[in-house]
Design a protein around this motif. Structure first.
Motif, PDB file in Angstrom:
ATOM      1  N   GLY A 188       2.161 -26.847 -21.685  1.00  0.00           N
ATOM      2  CA  GLY A 188       1.803 -25.442 -21.552  1.00  0.00           C
ATOM      3  C   GLY A 188       0.918 -25.147 -20.353  1.00  0.00           C
ATOM      4  N   GLN A 189       0.494 -26.192 -19.653  1.00  0.00           N
ATOM      5  CA  GLN A 189      -0.368 -26.032 -18.482  1.00  0.00           C
ATOM      6  C   GLN A 189       0.461 -25.889 -17.214  1.00  0.00           C
ATOM      7  OE1 GLN A 189      -2.196 -29.632 -16.914  1.00  0.00           O
ATOM      8  NE2 GLN A 189      -4.168 -28.585 -16.807  1.00  0.00           N
ATOM      9  N   ASP A 190      -0.006 -25.084 -16.281  1.00  0.00           N
ATOM     10  CA  ASP A 190       0.622 -24.961 -14.968  1.00  0.00           C
ATOM     11  C   ASP A 190      -0.252 -25.638 -13.919  1.00  0.00           C
ATOM     12  OD1 ASP A 190       2.605 -23.503 -16.138  1.00  0.00           O
ATOM     13  OD2 ASP A 190       1.970 -21.567 -15.329  1.00  0.00           O
ATOM     14  N   LEU A 191       0.384 -26.417 -13.048  1.00  0.00           N
ATOM     15  CA  LEU A 191      -0.299 -26.988 -11.895  1.00  0.00           C
ATOM     16  C   LEU A 191       0.121 -26.214 -10.655  1.00  0.00           C
ATOM     17  CD1 LEU A 191       0.291 -30.797 -12.569  1.00  0.00           C
ATOM     18  CD2 LEU A 191      -1.716 -29.440 -13.169  1.00  0.00           C
ATOM     19  N   HIS A 192      -0.811 -26.010  -9.746  1.00  0.00           N
ATOM     20  CA  HIS A 192      -0.518 -25.279  -8.510  1.00  0.00           C
ATOM     21  C   HIS A 192      -0.871 -26.181  -7.331  1.00  0.00           C
ATOM     22  CE1 HIS A 192      -0.035 -21.557 -10.827  1.00  0.00           C
ATOM     23  NE2 HIS A 192      -1.091 -21.969 -11.501  1.00  0.00           N
ATOM     24  N   LEU A 193       0.011 -26.234  -6.344  1.00  0.00           N
ATOM     25  CA  LEU A 193      -0.237 -27.115  -5.207  1.00  0.00           C
ATOM     26  C   LEU A 193       0.283 -26.492  -3.915  1.00  0.00           C
ATOM     27  CD1 LEU A 193       2.616 -28.894  -4.324  1.00  0.00           C
ATOM     28  CD2 LEU A 193       2.277 -29.592  -6.689  1.00  0.00           C
ATOM     29  N   PRO A 194      -0.387 -26.804  -2.787  1.00  0.00           N
ATOM     30  CA  PRO A 194       0.085 -26.346  -1.477  1.00  0.00           C
ATOM     31  C   PRO A 194       0.931 -27.431  -0.815  1.00  0.00           C
ATOM     32  CG  PRO A 194      -2.150 -27.155  -1.262  1.00  0.00           C
ATOM     33  CD  PRO A 194      -1.733 -27.411  -2.701  1.00  0.00           C
ATOM     34  N   LEU A 195       2.147 -27.119  -0.482  1.00  0.00           N
ATOM     35  CA  LEU A 195       3.062 -28.067   0.155  1.00  0.00           C
ATOM     36  C   LEU A 195       3.204 -27.688   1.622  1.00  0.00           C
ATOM     37  CD1 LEU A 195       5.046 -30.419  -0.736  1.00  0.00           C
ATOM     38  CD2 LEU A 195       6.817 -28.673  -0.662  1.00  0.00           C
ATOM     39  N   ALA A 196       2.870 -28.595   2.531  1.00  0.00           N
ATOM     40  CA  ALA A 196       3.000 -28.346   3.963  1.00  0.00           C
ATOM     41  C   ALA A 196       4.311 -28.944   4.439  1.00  0.00           C
ATOM     42  CB  ALA A 196       1.830 -28.953   4.724  1.00  0.00           C
ATOM     43  N   ASP A 197       5.159 -28.115   5.037  1.00  0.00           N
ATOM     44  CA  ASP A 197       6.471 -28.610   5.462  1.00  0.00           C
ATOM     45  C   ASP A 197       7.059 -27.663   6.502  1.00  0.00           C
ATOM     46  OD1 ASP A 197       8.914 -30.317   5.124  1.00  0.00           O
ATOM     47  OD2 ASP A 197       9.763 -28.409   4.469  1.00  0.00           O
ATOM     48  N   ALA A 198       7.516 -28.244   7.602  1.00  0.00           N
ATOM     49  CA  ALA A 198       8.289 -27.513   8.615  1.00  0.00           C
ATOM     50  C   ALA A 198       7.615 -26.222   9.051  1.00  0.00           C
ATOM     51  CB  ALA A 198       9.691 -27.229   8.103  1.00  0.00           C
ATOM     52  N   LYS A 207       5.327 -26.327 -13.920  1.00  0.00           N
ATOM     53  CA  LYS A 207       5.153 -25.979 -15.326  1.00  0.00           C
ATOM     54  C   LYS A 207       5.318 -27.236 -16.180  1.00  0.00           C
ATOM     55  CE  LYS A 207       6.893 -21.272 -14.688  1.00  0.00           C
ATOM     56  NZ  LYS A 207       5.586 -20.652 -14.952  1.00  0.00           N
ATOM     57  N   VAL A 208       4.313 -27.550 -16.986  1.00  0.00           N
ATOM     58  CA  VAL A 208       4.374 -28.696 -17.900  1.00  0.00           C
ATOM     59  C   VAL A 208       4.942 -28.179 -19.219  1.00  0.00           C
ATOM     60  CG1 VAL A 208       3.086 -30.594 -18.930  1.00  0.00           C
ATOM     61  CG2 VAL A 208       2.343 -29.630 -16.747  1.00  0.00           C
ATOM     62  N   GLU A 209       6.197 -28.564 -19.515  1.00  0.00           N
ATOM     63  CA  GLU A 209       6.957 -27.860 -20.542  1.00  0.00           C
ATOM     64  C   GLU A 209       6.942 -28.502 -21.927  1.00  0.00           C
ATOM     65  OE1 GLU A 209      10.281 -25.555 -17.898  1.00  0.00           O
ATOM     66  OE2 GLU A 209      10.795 -27.565 -18.606  1.00  0.00           O
ATOM     67  N   ALA A 210       7.262 -29.813 -22.035  1.00  0.00           N
ATOM     68  CA  ALA A 210       7.450 -30.391 -23.365  1.00  0.00           C
ATOM     69  C   ALA A 210       7.476 -31.913 -23.294  1.00  0.00           C
ATOM     70  CB  ALA A 210       8.761 -29.891 -23.984  1.00  0.00           C
ATOM     71  N   ARG A 211       7.383 -32.536 -24.455  1.00  0.00           N
ATOM     72  CA  ARG A 211       7.580 -33.980 -24.574  1.00  0.00           C
ATOM     73  C   ARG A 211       9.005 -34.244 -25.047  1.00  0.00           C
ATOM     74  NH1 ARG A 211       2.062 -33.547 -25.751  1.00  0.00           N
ATOM     75  NH2 ARG A 211       0.818 -35.135 -24.637  1.00  0.00           N
ATOM     76  N   GLU A 212       9.634 -35.265 -24.444  1.00  0.00           N
ATOM     77  CA  GLU A 212      11.009 -35.622 -24.808  1.00  0.00           C
ATOM     78  C   GLU A 212      11.202 -37.123 -24.696  1.00  0.00           C
ATOM     79  OE1 GLU A 212      13.487 -31.654 -23.335  1.00  0.00           O
ATOM     80  OE2 GLU A 212      13.821 -33.585 -22.364  1.00  0.00           O
ATOM     81  N   PHE A 221      12.269 -44.026 -22.818  1.00  0.00           N
ATOM     82  CA  PHE A 221      10.880 -43.665 -22.537  1.00  0.00           C
ATOM     83  C   PHE A 221      10.490 -42.393 -23.283  1.00  0.00           C
ATOM     84  CE2 PHE A 221      12.606 -45.840 -18.837  1.00  0.00           C
ATOM     85  CZ  PHE A 221      11.622 -46.768 -18.520  1.00  0.00           C
ATOM     86  N   ASN A 222       9.243 -42.361 -23.750  1.00  0.00           N
ATOM     87  CA  ASN A 222       8.625 -41.107 -24.159  1.00  0.00           C
ATOM     88  C   ASN A 222       8.114 -40.430 -22.905  1.00  0.00           C
ATOM     89  OD1 ASN A 222       9.010 -41.543 -26.974  1.00  0.00           O
ATOM     90  ND2 ASN A 222       7.213 -42.883 -27.015  1.00  0.00           N
ATOM     91  N   THR A 223       8.493 -39.183 -22.693  1.00  0.00           N
ATOM     92  CA  THR A 223       8.201 -38.530 -21.417  1.00  0.00           C
ATOM     93  C   THR A 223       7.579 -37.150 -21.600  1.00  0.00           C
ATOM     94  OG1 THR A 223      10.318 -37.369 -21.183  1.00  0.00           O
ATOM     95  CG2 THR A 223      10.238 -39.681 -20.446  1.00  0.00           C
ATOM     96  N   ILE A 224       7.046 -36.657 -20.488  1.00  0.00           N
ATOM     97  CA  ILE A 224       6.586 -35.275 -20.367  1.00  0.00           C
ATOM     98  C   ILE A 224       7.478 -34.593 -19.341  1.00  0.00           C
ATOM     99  CG2 ILE A 224       4.682 -33.759 -19.722  1.00  0.00           C
ATOM    100  CD1 ILE A 224       2.766 -35.990 -20.539  1.00  0.00           C
ATOM    101  N   ARG A 225       8.090 -33.488 -19.742  1.00  0.00           N
ATOM    102  CA  ARG A 225       9.028 -32.770 -18.869  1.00  0.00           C
ATOM    103  C   ARG A 225       8.291 -31.674 -18.111  1.00  0.00           C
ATOM    104  NH1 ARG A 225      12.416 -29.910 -22.450  1.00  0.00           N
ATOM    105  NH2 ARG A 225      11.392 -27.946 -21.872  1.00  0.00           N
ATOM    106  N   VAL A 226       8.487 -31.649 -16.776  1.00  0.00           N
ATOM    107  CA  VAL A 226       7.867 -30.616 -15.956  1.00  0.00           C
ATOM    108  C   VAL A 226       8.939 -29.962 -15.095  1.00  0.00           C
ATOM    109  CG1 VAL A 226       5.756 -32.009 -15.879  1.00  0.00           C
ATOM    110  CG2 VAL A 226       7.296 -32.012 -13.915  1.00  0.00           C
ATOM    111  N   GLN A 227       8.631 -28.758 -14.621  1.00  0.00           N
ATOM    112  CA  GLN A 227       9.562 -28.038 -13.757  1.00  0.00           C
ATOM    113  C   GLN A 227       8.812 -27.378 -12.611  1.00  0.00           C
ATOM    114  OE1 GLN A 227      12.180 -24.120 -14.322  1.00  0.00           O
ATOM    115  NE2 GLN A 227      13.008 -25.826 -15.489  1.00  0.00           N
ATOM    116  N   PRO A 228       9.066 -27.795 -11.347  1.00  0.00           N
ATOM    117  CA  PRO A 228       8.475 -27.114 -10.198  1.00  0.00           C
ATOM    118  C   PRO A 228       9.221 -25.819  -9.897  1.00  0.00           C
ATOM    119  CG  PRO A 228       9.808 -28.975  -9.464  1.00  0.00           C
ATOM    120  CD  PRO A 228       9.849 -28.982 -10.959  1.00  0.00           C
TER     121      PRO A 228
END
Length: 275
Positions: A188-198, A207-212, A221-228
């Motif tokens: 349920g937590q969101d991470l924010h990051l600055p990406l420098a490119d081109a 977005k940190v979405e769920a465990r799967e 594997f037990n995992t944590i699913r995220v979506q940028p």
């Protein structure tokens, strides 16, 4: 169909840098970029480790991607390769090489290099980041760094150079995958990051979405699913990128999936080796 295949195989390069899979045509002002956070307490980047992935498209394996992680002279280094395999090479051969260096204490990137060979196209480029006076831990408001790009076309024998501003501390498109793993991933937590490119700064929200539970050739594997995600870019409204990290202190990326308008690519962890 030919265009679809070219985009599929060229994406072996793009999706190796999955954190940049939302790469932008439009950036944000560097001074307004979110801060880069250091690794969580007790986290250590892996050393002398090789992660190998198979890349599937529809019903066949289209390629192989490999990450090598090391530390050298106080800096962390990630090297990546992306190659097509088997019959795919007869359609459109891809041989791509990438390297990123960053400070494992602050997560500030020092630069990113890539050499891409895709069909008859051969490009070599190098991004060098110079942190501003406000790099962690000081980070005063308004302090900026610079990025310098040198790009060479190895077929035409031409080159170009550019320079631009970036936040005082930035992340590159390859180290970004492992930056996310260095953070405390809470559902349920969101991470924010600055990406420098081109010559731009990209604001990315993870977005940190769920465990799967995820099954790969390397195991289950037990995992944590995220979506940028991002607000604009070349794949906006055309697909999604999802990454599964192990649900343990290591946070190893064991699966990456890109659902794009022309098809789905899935990266499955095949093996992990400590050299």
């Amino acid at each position: 169909m030919q265009l679809c295949r070219r985009r599929l195989l060229a994406s072996l390069c793009l999706l190796t840098c999955a954190a940049a899979a939302r790469a932008q045509r439009e950036g944000i002002p560097p001074a307004t970029a979110p801060p880069v956070l250091p690794p969580t307490a007790g986290y250590s980047y892996p050393q002398h480790q090789t992660l190998t992935y198979t890349v599937d498209w529809r019903v066949f394996t289209a390629g192989r991607v490999q990450f090598q992680l090391d530390q050298q002279g106080g800096l962390a280094r990630v090297q990546a390769t992306a190659d097509t395999v088997g019959a795919t090479n007869m359609i459109y051969q891809v041989i791509d090489r990438f390297q990123s260096t960053f400070n494992p204490q602050t997560n500030c990137s020092g630069g990113f290099t890539k050499q891409t060979q895709e069909g008859r196209r051969k490009i070599q480029s190098e991004l060098v980041f110079t942190p501003g006076a406000g790099a962690p831990p000081t980070r005063p408001a308004g302090a900026l760094g610079t990025q310098a790009l040198t790009e060479r076309n190895l077929i035409k024998g031409t080159s170009k150079q550019q320079q631009g501003q970036i936040p005082a501390c930035s992340i590159d498109s390859l180290s970004g995958i492992f930056y996310v793993g260095s953070q405390n991933l809470q559902i349920g937590q969101d991470l924010h990051l600055p990406l420098a490119d081109a010559m731009r700064t990209v604001g990315v929200t993870v977005k940190v979405e769920a465990r799967e539970e995820v099954k790969t050739p390397a195991g289950t594997f037990n995992t944590i699913r995220v979506q940028p995600t991002a607000d604009a870019g070349v794949v906006k409204n055309r697909g999604t990128i999802t990454i599964w990290y192990t649900d343990d202190p290591r946070h190893i990326p064991v699966q990456i999936r890109a659902k794009l308008f022309w098809g789905t690519l899935t990266f499955h962890l095949q093996s992990q080796e400590t050299r």
